[in-house]
Design an enzyme around this catalytic site. Sequence first.
Site: not given
Ligand code: BV8
Ligand code: ZN
Length: 256
Positions: A109, A111, A126, A166, A203-204, A229, A231, A247
């Site tokens: 996160n 936040d 992140h 800069c 929560g992921t 979670n 789910e 959570a």
């Molecule tokens: C990189 C910041 C390499 C921005 C974020 C195919 C396969 C594997 C990987 C990849 C692929 N294709 C692309 C990739 C790489 C990609 C990736 O993993 N994609 C995934 C989606 C397939 N990763 C990247 O790009 C990373 N960089 O790999 O670089 C590289 C190599 C060479 C050169 C250049 C690069 C960078 C990833 C970071 C992206 N930025 N956030 C922003 O916030 O806007 S990620 C973003 O998703 C958030 O940080 C978020 O936190 C994160 C993960 O999501 P979750 O946290 O899980 O949130 P989500 O909504 O999905 O789920 C919430 C969960 O909570 C649910 O399960 C729900 O049931 C549960 N929930 C709900 N309520 C509750 C609860 N749980 C508990 N209590 C509750 N009350």
């Molecule tokens: Zn600068």
Amino acid sequence: MPTQIEPALQTELRGRLRTARRVFVLTGAGVSAESGVPTFRGGGQSAVWKGLPFDAISSYRMLQTDLPAVWEWFDYRREQLRDLRPNLAHLTLAAWQEKLPHLCLATQNVDGLHTAAGSRDVHELHGNIWTARCTECGARESLREETNVKGAATGARERPPICRSCGNAMRPDVVLFGEMLPAGVFERAAEGAAACDLCFVVGTSSLVYPAMRLPEIALEAGAYTVEINPEVTPFSALCHATIQGRAGEVLPQLDY
Ligand code: BV8
Ligand code: ZN
């Protein structure tokens, strides 16, 4: 209906927390859900912003093509966060850090709510939505002062903000899809995961890498791994225990 943990599991986990040497926790957007922060993948590839899915607008490609749109998206998210506070999940994890011998907390996160709850040395994998970073010299500036507590802009700066060092354009200091994590952040969190004997994944949706490598490292190191979670996720089947619940309701029940 608040989540009730099955009593035998509650006893088991409280016992493990009491005797754990090193605990590792990875959190995602779900840990902030009860603070009112929208999660990302609630509705699958739902459009989160101007018809764009989340991983399109929060992407390096978008940053390259339309920096003002990325600023608009993060300004919108910051305004959503402005008056939100840590919930019981954040507060319980911060309290555990004070009483456990060692707790390593890594979050996906941006936040800032774990730090706001009192957690120390949080590995923000992140980045942080409250900081801007210069695209050229890397200088960082806080965005917190830009509006007053009521959220009214008090002379919010130009967009994109211009670096005071800069003169180049600044960007949100967060890791976008397609971007590497900041040097060292993942490695330090991975040390915590590799050394732990108890791991919580909270929560992921367990889809994003390299963040999800961390609980895999904990499992490979033999840690007892628990998912919290509402789910089922792709990681659930790999865990020693899964608690389907919110959570903010589950973590306080594990307090020992
Ligand atoms: C990189 C910041 C390499 C921005 C974020 C195919 C396969 C594997 C990987 C990849 C692929 N294709 C692309 C990739 C790489 C990609 C990736 O993993 N994609 C995934 C989606 C397939 N990763 C990247 O790009 C990373 N960089 O790999 O670089 C590289 C190599 C060479 C050169 C250049 C690069 C960078 C990833 C970071 C992206 N930025 N956030 C922003 O916030 O806007 S990620 C973003 O998703 C958030 O940080 C978020 O936190 C994160 C993960 O999501 P979750 O946290 O899980 O949130 P989500 O909504 O999905 O789920 C919430 C969960 O909570 C649910 O399960 C729900 O049931 C549960 N929930 C709900 N309520 C509750 C609860 N749980 C508990 N209590 C509750 N009350
Ligand atoms: Zn600068």
